[in-house]
Design a protein around this motif. Structure first.
Motif: not given
Length: 180
Positions: A24-25, A42-47
């Motif tokens: 998400g980077f 994007t922050k759409s990944g592994r938090k």
């Protein structure tokens, strides 16, 4: 451990860019027919992966002069939180390269590695040290990496610290002599 468990098998990612996207980077983009707008990550990944890398980045800029200098440069034009996210992304790319090539971080000096091994030993249970002293464990780790064979002393924080000689560790861990 959080980072490695979140990544899993590094072979799943054919490029560092794929791993960055997974975490998400990656850079967000808004594209319409008339307008192109770059956005932040994007922050759409592994938090938990992003969280662990940002925490690692804070520690990295405290202990690595190169990363600190890069962080300071980024802070001149970005908010400190944005700069640390950029450093975290850089750490992830470095990690991808190291795991794929199965080598140690070549910008770290033998003294840096020895000190990291010593601090690791200080925080381990005695049973995990497998009968080695902290100094022997540090030399063992260096020998595993193929580094610091002649190193017997380091100075960190103005204090000299002893590292066990190579011969002493080879006598205790004969499997190391087979690797060399």
């Amino acid at each position: 451990m959080t980072i490695l468990s979140a990544i899993g098998d590094i072979q799943r990612f054919p490029s560092a860019r794929k791993l960055v996207g997974y975490a998400g980077f990656g850079a967000g983009v808004h594209d319409s027919g008339q307008k192109h707008q770059d956005k932040g990550v994007t922050k759409s990944g592994r938090k938990e992966l992003r969280w662990a890398l940002v925490e690692a980045a804070w520690q990295a800029i405290r202990s690595n002069a190169r990363l600190r200098a890069e962080y300071d440069q980024l802070c001149k034009r970005k908010h400190p939180n944005q700069a640390i996210v950029a450093i975290a992304r850089k750490l992830l790319v470095i990690l991808w390269c190291l795991l794929n090539r199965q080598e140690s971080y070549n910008l770290a000096t033998d003294e840096d590695l020895a000190y990291k091994m010593l601090t690791w030993a200080w925080h381990m249970d005695k049973s995990a040290l497998r009968g080695l002293t902290n100094q022997q464990f540090a030399k063992y780790g260096l020998l595993q990496l193929g580094r610091g064979e002649q190193l017997t002393q380091i100075v960190k924080g103005g204090q000299p610290r002893r590292i066990a000689p190579k011969e002493q560790v080879l006598a205790l861990m004969p499997e190391l002599s087979l690797k060399q």
